[in-house]
Structure formats: structure tokens, C-alpha cells
Design a protein around this motif. Structure first.
Motif, mmCIF file in Angstrom:
data_model
loop_
_atom_site.group_PDB
_atom_site.id
_atom_site.type_symbol
_atom_site.label_atom_id
_atom_site.label_comp_id
_atom_site.label_asym_id
_atom_site.label_seq_id
_atom_site.Cartn_x
_atom_site.Cartn_y
_atom_site.Cartn_z
ATOM 1 N N LEU A 169 -50.541 24.958 -13.947
ATOM 2 C CA LEU A 169 -50.902 26.241 -14.546
ATOM 3 C C LEU A 169 -50.912 26.224 -16.068
ATOM 4 C CD1 LEU A 169 -48.740 28.525 -12.204
ATOM 5 C CD2 LEU A 169 -51.211 28.082 -12.052
ATOM 6 N N HIS A 170 -49.762 25.909 -16.677
ATOM 7 C CA HIS A 170 -49.681 25.993 -18.136
ATOM 8 C C HIS A 170 -48.588 25.076 -18.677
ATOM 9 C CE1 HIS A 170 -46.449 28.818 -17.037
ATOM 10 N NE2 HIS A 170 -47.360 29.467 -16.328
ATOM 11 N N ILE A 171 -48.832 24.603 -19.884
ATOM 12 C CA ILE A 171 -47.896 23.723 -20.585
ATOM 13 C C ILE A 171 -47.694 24.304 -21.983
ATOM 14 C CG2 ILE A 171 -47.512 21.409 -21.519
ATOM 15 C CD1 ILE A 171 -49.549 20.424 -19.354
ATOM 16 N N HIS A 172 -46.456 24.613 -22.314
ATOM 17 C CA HIS A 172 -46.126 25.149 -23.637
ATOM 18 C C HIS A 172 -45.162 24.196 -24.322
ATOM 19 C CE1 HIS A 172 -47.102 29.486 -22.118
ATOM 20 N NE2 HIS A 172 -48.178 28.835 -22.518
ATOM 21 N N ILE A 173 -45.550 23.695 -25.492
ATOM 22 C CA ILE A 173 -44.739 22.681 -26.169
ATOM 23 C C ILE A 173 -44.592 23.025 -27.647
ATOM 24 C CG2 ILE A 173 -44.586 20.260 -26.838
ATOM 25 C CD1 ILE A 173 -46.053 19.522 -24.295
ATOM 26 N N LEU A 174 -43.363 22.958 -28.118
ATOM 27 C CA LEU A 174 -43.045 23.101 -29.537
ATOM 28 C C LEU A 174 -42.244 21.884 -29.975
ATOM 29 C CD1 LEU A 174 -42.412 24.461 -32.288
ATOM 30 C CD2 LEU A 174 -40.671 25.821 -31.122
ATOM 31 N N GLN A 195 -53.729 25.448 -18.879
ATOM 32 C CA GLN A 195 -53.572 26.034 -20.210
ATOM 33 C C GLN A 195 -52.552 25.202 -20.996
ATOM 34 O OE1 GLN A 195 -52.946 30.312 -20.490
ATOM 35 N NE2 GLN A 195 -53.723 30.594 -18.398
ATOM 36 N N VAL A 196 -52.950 24.746 -22.181
ATOM 37 C CA VAL A 196 -52.058 23.934 -23.005
ATOM 38 C C VAL A 196 -51.946 24.571 -24.385
ATOM 39 C CG1 VAL A 196 -51.605 21.671 -24.019
ATOM 40 C CG2 VAL A 196 -52.731 21.833 -21.780
ATOM 41 N N ARG A 197 -50.718 24.877 -24.776
ATOM 42 C CA ARG A 197 -50.451 25.409 -26.117
ATOM 43 C C ARG A 197 -49.442 24.498 -26.796
ATOM 44 N NH1 ARG A 197 -51.034 29.626 -22.641
ATOM 45 N NH2 ARG A 197 -52.828 30.961 -23.138
ATOM 46 N N ILE A 236 -43.020 23.741 -18.564
ATOM 47 C CA ILE A 236 -44.113 23.321 -17.681
ATOM 48 C C ILE A 236 -44.180 24.239 -16.467
ATOM 49 C CG2 ILE A 236 -45.023 21.405 -16.304
ATOM 50 C CD1 ILE A 236 -43.243 19.609 -18.252
ATOM 51 N N ASP A 237 -45.282 24.958 -16.356
ATOM 52 C CA ASP A 237 -45.524 25.878 -15.228
ATOM 53 C C ASP A 237 -44.435 26.940 -15.069
ATOM 54 O OD1 ASP A 237 -47.918 24.740 -14.578
ATOM 55 O OD2 ASP A 237 -47.145 23.524 -12.930
ATOM 56 N N GLY A 238 -43.640 27.174 -16.116
ATOM 57 C CA GLY A 238 -42.572 28.164 -16.031
ATOM 58 C C GLY A 238 -41.452 27.773 -15.093
ATOM 59 N N LYS A 239 -41.421 26.498 -14.676
ATOM 60 C CA LYS A 239 -40.429 26.043 -13.696
ATOM 61 C C LYS A 239 -39.472 24.986 -14.249
ATOM 62 C CE LYS A 239 -43.632 26.772 -9.824
ATOM 63 N NZ LYS A 239 -44.371 26.109 -8.711
#
Length: 400
Positions: free
Chosen positions: A67-72, A98-100, A152-155
Motif C-alpha cells: 500500500l504505502h511506504i513512508h521514510i524519513l 505510494q512512496v514518500r 511500511i503499510d502501517g504495520k
């Protein structure tokens, strides 16, 4: 003669501008700072102390994202390992995930424009935070986002001390092997890390996903009681002072940079005077020309009162950890220095579960086995070079 006077005048004006800029910038920072307090959570937590194993695991989770990947990250470099990381993100974006990617402007300054354009062309949303801006150009250049978050995927989520670059996988001859602490979290705590990422993303881009249901899943409850603690150059000194005051028997501090504030050095001395055992682990080799010398004046205060200071010898030591009485352990991105206390945006995890703390204690025991005791006489005898470096370090201690 006039030229020399003009140069001196210009330098004085520059110093005055920096001083005024910093003071006014700090006032603005304090005025707009907001404290975020997350509730206690229960998650399954795994500790990584080696970059090779960490990124093998993290990259595997990224490949499985649907679903989505959020990385800082604070630092992403332009080397072969960074390219491997960014190529993986491109592949996931091409699959419709979705990659941010959010990076600190100063820490990732070396990332080429061509690389950034390639990421955006592939559909990755990439932005930079904490870029210097007027009117307080100098202060804003020092206020950095030092957090490291991967969700990753909120999990599944990660936080800790590692960045993206070849030195973090032991490919820097001077600093290898790189010793660090990074946590993998599966459970309720992922929600807070997701929220923190989205908060930073909103501040950097103006795009508000903070209430998007897609990103706020409800993971299953894990075994380890913990607390996610974000700070932004405010409140961390107060939190650390409270941790030190909690101690009844033992304090262990692992940090690459030991440059405490007046309050914290005072609290540590009080703890020693109460008979509390204090152990500090720092690097034996430095990655900065002044950080070792910056710590010496504090060690000269602590060691005579009973503190034990050890210098790690098996590579470069980069963990950020505080252990209190085997009851609470703080692991995260905050160094025990003035930059983390008063400038950086940081993110820590307070762990209260005995089983998880036992895992961290074993890591600290390994650190101590690979360390040697600091020679107090060596850093106390007259040495003009060391003294000069200490003076310089003291003058710029907020910015090291």
C-alpha cells in the motif's frame, strides 16, 4: 593597515549577526514548539546493532509493501548503497505503491538534483525538511530533523540511529565496523510513528495526510510496553533530567557525543553523590575533529565522583541509549549532547518491558566487552593541542 581593520570589523559584524540571528531564531523556535505526548503502547520490538542485518530485514519488508511506504532519514548519500535503496523505492513506486521520502536538507545535501528528478519521475514523492530560511538564516540552518522513521503499510516500522550510506554497512575503512542501535516495531507503536512521519511531512510540504484513514491502521497488540517520544529541540533536556532522577541503583549512557547541558551534568553529579552507579560508553575513535575533546571537561567532573567511562574500540560507536535501573530503557535518535537537546528534531522510544530491556542489556554488555576504561590522567595532564581543541569545542559545543 586599513585592510586589516576592515577585515576585523567585518568579522565582528559577522559574529554579531550570528549571535543576534541565533538568539532571535531560538525565541521563535520556543514560541512555536509544541509537545506531542503519545500514550503507552504494546508492540513486538526487535533490536538491530549491525547495519548489514538491519537493512537486509528492512529492504525485505519494503519489497513486501502493498500500500504505502513512508521514510524519513537524516542522511541519504550518493553512493552504491544509497542507489540500491533508492532503486528499491523506484521499483515499489512502479508497482503502484505510494512512496514518500522525507530527508533533512542539511544531512542529505549531497543528494544530486539528477537523482531527485529521477525519483520524482518514477512517482516517488520526495521532499526536504528544515531548509535554511529567512529571517533567521543561521539558526534555521542549525535546526535539523535528525529523526529516522520507516513505516511500511502501517504495520511495520523502524527507528534508531542508522542512516543510508556505505559507512552504515561497514564499508568505511576508518569507521568500520559501525556499531549502532535500531528498533523494528510491529504492533500498536507503529501508529505513533506513522503519525509522527505525517506531522513532519505536513510541516515540510503543506500536504496534510494526518487524518487519512488509509494510513491509520490498528495493528495488533504486542508484548513490549513502550512509549514513542518525539522532541524538537525543546523538552528533551527536561525529559532526560527526569530519567536521571528516577534512578535508584544504576544509569548506563551510550552515546557517540557526550556534551551535556549544565542541568544534566548537575543531575548526573547528584546521582553519583547518592551512590548511584553511572557508566558512560563513548567512541574510542571520533568522526568529528572536536567531539572527543568536547566531552573531556565533563568526564573530569564525573570520574572523580565514581563514574565509569569506557571508550569503544571495535569500530565506531553510534548508539543512543539510556538505561535506568533495568526498569526503563531509552533508545532512539537523540545523542547526549547540546545539539540534540536544543536544536534537533529527535525521536526516541522508552521501553518498559523486562524481556526487551534484557535484550538491550546484553547489547550494552557486548559494548563494554569491546571497550577500554578512559584514562583520566591522560586527559588531565597538560597538552597544548588537546587544550586548544577543548577550547574550540567548548566555544561551539551547541553545534557539534
Amino acid at each position: 593597515m586599513k585592510l586589516i581593520l576592515y577585515v576585523i570589523l567585518a568579522l565582528l559584524l559577522l559574529v554579531l549577526w550570528i549571535w543576534i540571528d541565533f538568539k532571535l531564531g531560538r525565541m521563535k523556535h520556543l514560541k512555536h514548539a509544541h509537545r506531542r505526548d503519545f500514550p503507552f503502547r504494546y508492540s513486538d520490538i526487535k533490536l538491530f546493532t549491525d547495519g548489514v542485518s538491519l537493512f537486509k530485514d528492512m529492504f525485505s519488508d519494503i519489497r513486501s509493501a502493498e500500500l504505502h511506504i513512508h521514510i524519513l532519514f537524516y542522511i541519504v548519500k550518493e553512493d552504491h548503497f544509497s542507489k540500491e535503496f533508492l532503486t528499491l523505492l523506484k521499483e515499489k513506486a512502479a508497482q503502484g505503491v505510494q512512496v514518500r521520502l522525507l530527508l533533512d536538507w542539511m544531512g542529505s545535501f549531497g543528494l544530486k538534483k539528477k537523482t531527485i528528478r529521477g525519483l520524482r519521475k518514477q512517482g516517488i514523492e520526495i521532499s526536504f525538511c528544515q531548509a535554511p530560511k529567512l529571517p533567521y538564516l543561521f539558526y534555521s540552518s542549525q535546526e535539523r530533523n535528525h529523526r529516522k522513521i520507516t513505516v511500511i503499510d502501517g504495520k511495520t516500522a523502524y527507528l534508531g540511529g542508522f542512516n543510508i550510506g556505505k559507512e552504515y554497512i561497514n564499508e568505511d575503512k576508518k569507521l568500520s565496523p559501525w556499531r549502532d542501535y535500531h528498533l523494528k516495531i510491529s504492533g500498536e507503536g507503529v501508529r505513533d510513528l506513522q503519525e509522527e512521519f505525517l506531522e513532519d511531512w505536513f510541516e515540510a510540504t503543506g500536504k496534510d495526510y494526518r487524518k487519512t484513514d488509509l494510513f491509520h491502521l490498528k495493528p495488533e497488540k504486542g508484548k513490549c510496553k513502550h512509549l514513542i517520544v518525539p522532541c524538537e529541540g525543546v523538552f528533551l533536556e527536561e525529559r532526560y533530567a527526569k530519567l536521571i532522577r528516577m534512578a535508584r541503583k544504576k544509569i548506563v549512557i551510550g552515546t557517540p557525543y557526550f556534551i551535556p547541558s549544565k542541568l544534566l551534568i548537575s543531575e548526573l553529579i547528584k546521582a553519583l553523590e547518592k551512590g548511584i552507579d553511572l557508566t558512560v560508553i563513548v567512541p574510542g575513535r571520533a568522526d568529528h575533529p572536536f567531539v572527543k575533546e568536547a566531552s573531556y571537561k565533563y568526564f573530569r567532573q564525573l570520574v572523580p565522583k565514581g563514574a565509569k567511562v569506557f571508550q569503544f574500540q571495535n569500530g565506531f560507536y553510534h548508539p543512543k541509549i539510556i538505561l535506568i535501573d533495568n526498569q526503563l530503557c531509552d533508545v532512539g535518535t537523540s545523542n547526549f549532547d547540546k545539539r540534540s537537546l536544543f536544536l534537533n528534531h529527535e525521536l526516541n522510544c522508552y521501553i518498559y518491558d523486562s524481556g526487551c530491556i534484557n535484550q538491550l542489556e546484553k547489547a550494552l554488555e557486548n559494548d563494554l566487552q569491546n571497550s577500554t576504561a578512559l584514562d583520566l590522567e591522560h586527559i588531565s595532564t597538560f597538552n597544548p593541542v588537546r587544550t586548544a581543541k577543548e577550547w574550540i569545542a567548548s566555544s561551539i559545543s551547541h553545534f557539534l
